[in-house]
Design a protein around this motif. Structure first.
Motif, PDB file in Angstrom:
ATOM      1  N   GLY A 222       0.817  -1.210   0.000  1.00 52.12           N
ATOM      2  CA  GLY A 222       0.000   0.000   0.000  1.00 52.12           C
ATOM      3  C   GLY A 222       0.849   1.258   0.000  1.00 52.12           C
ATOM      4  N   LEU A 223       1.903   1.249   0.798  1.00 52.36           N
ATOM      5  CA  LEU A 223       2.800   2.406   0.840  1.00 52.36           C
ATOM      6  C   LEU A 223       3.511   2.594  -0.495  1.00 52.36           C
ATOM      7  CD1 LEU A 223       4.347   1.896   4.393  1.00 52.36           C
ATOM      8  CD2 LEU A 223       2.608   3.547   3.731  1.00 52.36           C
ATOM      9  N   ALA A 224       3.932   1.489  -1.113  1.00 58.29           N
ATOM     10  CA  ALA A 224       4.622   1.575  -2.403  1.00 58.29           C
ATOM     11  C   ALA A 224       3.721   2.199  -3.465  1.00 58.29           C
ATOM     12  CB  ALA A 224       5.083   0.184  -2.846  1.00 58.29           C
ATOM     13  N   LEU A 225       2.468   1.779  -3.503  1.00 61.52           N
ATOM     14  CA  LEU A 225       1.556   2.290  -4.531  1.00 61.52           C
ATOM     15  C   LEU A 225       1.219   3.766  -4.306  1.00 61.52           C
ATOM     16  CD1 LEU A 225      -0.823  -0.782  -4.897  1.00 61.52           C
ATOM     17  CD2 LEU A 225       0.890   0.018  -6.550  1.00 61.52           C
ATOM     18  N   GLU A 226       0.992   4.157  -3.049  1.00 63.30           N
ATOM     19  CA  GLU A 226       0.715   5.573  -2.782  1.00 63.30           C
ATOM     20  C   GLU A 226       1.970   6.413  -3.043  1.00 63.30           C
ATOM     21  OE1 GLU A 226      -1.318   9.124  -1.550  1.00 63.30           O
ATOM     22  OE2 GLU A 226      -1.811   7.248  -2.569  1.00 63.30           O
ATOM     23  N   GLY A 227       3.140   5.880  -2.695  1.00 61.59           N
ATOM     24  CA  GLY A 227       4.382   6.578  -3.001  1.00 61.59           C
ATOM     25  C   GLY A 227       4.555   6.749  -4.505  1.00 61.59           C
ATOM     26  N   LEU A 228       4.251   5.689  -5.265  1.00 58.43           N
ATOM     27  CA  LEU A 228       4.361   5.753  -6.723  1.00 58.43           C
ATOM     28  C   LEU A 228       3.375   6.768  -7.293  1.00 58.43           C
ATOM     29  CD1 LEU A 228       5.634   4.652  -9.318  1.00 58.43           C
ATOM     30  CD2 LEU A 228       3.932   2.793  -9.275  1.00 58.43           C
ATOM     31  N   ARG A 229       2.165   6.816  -6.753  1.00 54.53           N
ATOM     32  CA  ARG A 229       1.169   7.780  -7.224  1.00 54.53           C
ATOM     33  C   ARG A 229       1.653   9.211  -7.018  1.00 54.53           C
ATOM     34  NH1 ARG A 229      -2.697  11.176  -5.655  1.00 54.53           N
ATOM     35  NH2 ARG A 229      -2.212  10.905  -3.444  1.00 54.53           N
ATOM     36  N   LEU A 230       2.158   9.493  -5.836  1.00 56.51           N
ATOM     37  CA  LEU A 230       2.634  10.840  -5.540  1.00 56.51           C
ATOM     38  C   LEU A 230       3.827  11.220  -6.414  1.00 56.51           C
ATOM     39  CD1 LEU A 230       2.336  10.776  -1.649  1.00 56.51           C
ATOM     40  CD2 LEU A 230       1.146  12.376  -3.162  1.00 56.51           C
ATOM     41  N   VAL A 231       4.791  10.321  -6.534  1.00 53.61           N
ATOM     42  CA  VAL A 231       6.003  10.626  -7.301  1.00 53.61           C
ATOM     43  C   VAL A 231       5.681  10.791  -8.782  1.00 53.61           C
ATOM     44  CG1 VAL A 231       8.234   9.722  -8.052  1.00 53.61           C
ATOM     45  CG2 VAL A 231       7.567   9.577  -5.645  1.00 53.61           C
ATOM     46  N   ALA A 232       4.864   9.899  -9.333  1.00 55.49           N
ATOM     47  CA  ALA A 232       4.531   9.994 -10.758  1.00 55.49           C
ATOM     48  C   ALA A 232       3.839  11.319 -11.074  1.00 55.49           C
ATOM     49  CB  ALA A 232       3.638   8.823 -11.164  1.00 55.49           C
ATOM     50  N   HIS A 233       3.023  11.807 -10.136  1.00 58.26           N
ATOM     51  CA  HIS A 233       2.309  13.072 -10.362  1.00 58.26           C
ATOM     52  C   HIS A 233       3.207  14.293 -10.174  1.00 58.26           C
ATOM     53  CE1 HIS A 233      -1.038  15.913 -10.426  1.00 58.26           C
ATOM     54  NE2 HIS A 233      -0.538  16.454  -9.321  1.00 58.26           N
ATOM     55  N   TRP A 234       3.995  14.303  -9.088  1.00 62.40           N
ATOM     56  CA  TRP A 234       4.693  15.525  -8.701  1.00 62.40           C
ATOM     57  C   TRP A 234       6.117  15.637  -9.239  1.00 62.40           C
ATOM     58  CZ3 TRP A 234       1.899  19.356  -7.400  1.00 62.40           C
ATOM     59  CH2 TRP A 234       0.726  19.189  -6.658  1.00 62.40           C
ATOM     60  N   GLN A 312      -2.087   1.676 -12.915  1.00 60.26           N
ATOM     61  CA  GLN A 312      -3.238   2.420 -12.398  1.00 60.26           C
ATOM     62  C   GLN A 312      -2.799   3.498 -11.413  1.00 60.26           C
ATOM     63  OE1 GLN A 312      -5.674  -0.749 -10.830  1.00 60.26           O
ATOM     64  NE2 GLN A 312      -6.988  -0.786 -12.638  1.00 60.26           N
ATOM     65  N   ALA A 313      -1.848   3.162 -10.542  1.00 54.91           N
ATOM     66  CA  ALA A 313      -1.351   4.138  -9.571  1.00 54.91           C
ATOM     67  C   ALA A 313      -0.717   5.338 -10.261  1.00 54.91           C
ATOM     68  CB  ALA A 313      -0.336   3.472  -8.633  1.00 54.91           C
ATOM     69  N   MET A 314      -0.139   5.103 -11.437  1.00 59.21           N
ATOM     70  CA  MET A 314       0.484   6.185 -12.197  1.00 59.21           C
ATOM     71  C   MET A 314      -0.512   6.921 -13.079  1.00 59.21           C
ATOM     72  SD  MET A 314       4.164   4.426 -13.186  1.00 59.21           S
ATOM     73  CE  MET A 314       5.042   5.970 -13.467  1.00 59.21           C
ATOM     74  N   GLY A 315      -1.787   6.508 -13.034  1.00 61.52           N
ATOM     75  CA  GLY A 315      -2.821   7.214 -13.778  1.00 61.52           C
ATOM     76  C   GLY A 315      -2.961   6.793 -15.224  1.00 61.52           C
ATOM     77  N   LEU A 316      -2.497   5.599 -15.586  1.00 63.56           N
ATOM     78  CA  LEU A 316      -2.540   5.158 -16.979  1.00 63.56           C
ATOM     79  C   LEU A 316      -3.849   4.432 -17.274  1.00 63.56           C
ATOM     80  CD1 LEU A 316       1.087   3.753 -17.446  1.00 63.56           C
ATOM     81  CD2 LEU A 316       0.264   6.094 -17.636  1.00 63.56           C
ATOM     82  N   LYS A 317      -4.411   4.671 -18.437  1.00 58.76           N
ATOM     83  CA  LYS A 317      -5.606   3.946 -18.871  1.00 58.76           C
ATOM     84  C   LYS A 317      -5.238   2.583 -19.446  1.00 58.76           C
ATOM     85  CE  LYS A 317      -8.417   8.070 -19.721  1.00 58.76           C
ATOM     86  NZ  LYS A 317      -9.169   8.865 -20.739  1.00 58.76           N
ATOM     87  N   ASP A 318      -4.168   2.533 -20.226  1.00 60.12           N
ATOM     88  CA  ASP A 318      -3.651   1.260 -20.736  1.00 60.12           C
ATOM     89  C   ASP A 318      -2.709   0.694 -19.679  1.00 60.12           C
ATOM     90  OD1 ASP A 318      -2.380  -0.853 -22.014  1.00 60.12           O
ATOM     91  OD2 ASP A 318      -2.105   0.224 -23.903  1.00 60.12           O
ATOM     92  N   THR A 319      -3.090  -0.434 -19.101  1.00 56.88           N
ATOM     93  CA  THR A 319      -2.315  -0.982 -17.981  1.00 56.88           C
ATOM     94  C   THR A 319      -1.457  -2.172 -18.385  1.00 56.88           C
ATOM     95  OG1 THR A 319      -4.177  -2.372 -17.288  1.00 56.88           O
ATOM     96  CG2 THR A 319      -4.015  -0.161 -16.306  1.00 56.88           C
TER      97      THR A 319
END
Length: 388
Positions: A222-234, A312-319
């Protein structure tokens, strides 16, 4: 939650987050039991404004601090010995480890050895940890990351170069935990775009490799995915807009989460990168970033179930894997990462030697695809010549 608001978190160690909180450091030191802290940082950080601010805040708060800044980008065992000597001679009672991964690793390794006469390499991660019952307690430790990448602030693990063997080893002890990790996004505002990119890519690799490690560990996942989401966005925002404090805060938080996540383990990117760094003194996050595409291609058959969730965590439609890999390569292009290891001074003929060392790294043991030296050689050769 606004990334500009101060926050106090208690997991996995006490964490103080928020812009401008460095000014609270004297009180934080007193709460940790320090009156004479030794500040440890790397040579590159020694002359930067945040170090002058830190020393001023400590002095104004009535603390007697000294500075040890003889830490290389890839910290060495002889530098750790020098810090231990200074700690003892100065009568210090705690350590503030501030900087990127190297500064914090140097401070943590000094903390491991400052109050005992145990050999540094007795703390090597793969060995049975020393029994500390007959030794003095480890000194209190405060960690302050100045880059958003290494994620080194919540654990005692430190990567140190063995100057005899020319290899990097992880040292740690379960009894050494930071009394506090201080995450102040304002400290990272002065980080140049290149270092923002290199260290930010390091955080992304941490998240990807930690999530890809086999086994059931929903907490780290869970931490890895939320970390990936934040980093990919910011990350692209922080590189393009160095003064964007919200982006800096998002990167610090994402880096911290990814750093906690990799207690589950890492993988082949780190196993190779540690040994390349030990031999060629390359910047760690940059080396990780260059290696990532080749290692992802190698691991692809064994992370098929992980890739859609990361995409998905990185916001991609094609997974699918191809879209995931292409997106990462595009992001690395966007933030200016060189394409090959050759571009950062690593020769192709090093592959057999580096592979023989990488297989001994603890990160190799948790790679999702089983490894042999013969497997690793072509991955290194691909990263040197083709990259992404």
């Amino acid at each position: 939650m606004s990334l500009l608001d101060p926050q106090d978190w208690s997991f996995p160690v006490p964490i103080a987050y928020g812009p401008g909180r460095l000014k609270e450091i004297a009180g934080m030191c007193r709460d940790a039991g320090m009156a004479r802290p030794l500040v440890v940082t790397d040579r590159g950080s020694a002359g930067l404004p945040f170090l002058a601010d830190l020393m001023r805040f400590l002095s104004e708060g009535g603390l007697h601090a000294a500075l040890y800044s003889e830490i290389s980008p890839n910290p060495r065992d002889d530098e750790i010995a020098g810090g231990k000597t200074l700690y003892r001679e100065g009568g210090h009672d705690g350590i503030i480890a501030i900087g990127g991964g190297s500064g914090m690793d140097g401070g943590k390794a000094i903390a491991l050895t400052a109050t005992n006469d145990i050999d540094l390499w007795a703390f090597e991660f793969e060995q049975s940890p020393p029994d500390m019952s007959a030794h003095a307690r480890f000194p209190p430790l405060i960690t302050i990351p100045t880059t958003a990448g290494t994620g080194a602030e919540t654990e005692s693990t430190a990567m140190i170069t063995d100057t005899v063997k020319g290899m990097k080893w992880c040292v740690w002890h379960a009894d050494l935990k930071p009394a506090l990790a201080l995450l102040d996004p304002e400290i990272t505002l002065g980080l140049p775009p290149s270092l923002t990119a290199w260290t930010g890519a390091d955080a992304m690799v941490h998240a990807i490799e930690a999530y890809s490690v086999p086994g059931f560990h929903p907490l780290c996942d869970g931490l890895a995915l939320e970390g990936l989401r934040l980093v990919a966005h910011w990350l692209p925002v922080a590189v393009a807009e160095p003064g964007n404090l919200e982006a800096r805060g998002g990167m610090l938080a994402g880096s911290c989460l990814a750093g906690v996540a990799f207690m589950k383990g890492l993988g082949l990117v780190h196993a190779i990168s540690h040994m390349v760094g030990a031999e060629y003194d390359t910047q760690h996050g940059l080396t990780n970033a260059v290696l990532l595409p080749a290692v992802l291609r190698f691991n692809a058959p064994d992370i098929a179930d992980k890739v859609p969730v990361m995409a998905q965590a990185m916001g991609l439609k094609d997974t699918g894997f191809d879209a995931f890999h292409a997106h990462i390569c595009g992001l690395l292009d966007q933030i200016g990462i060189p394409k090959t290891l050759a571009d950062i001074g690593v020769p192709a003929d090093c592959a057999p030697r580096i592979a023989a060392k990488a297989i001994q790294d603890s990160a190799a043991g948790t790679n999702p695809r089983a490894l042999t030296v013969e497997d690793i050689v072509p991955v290194i050769e691909e990263a040197v010549t083709k990259g992404r």
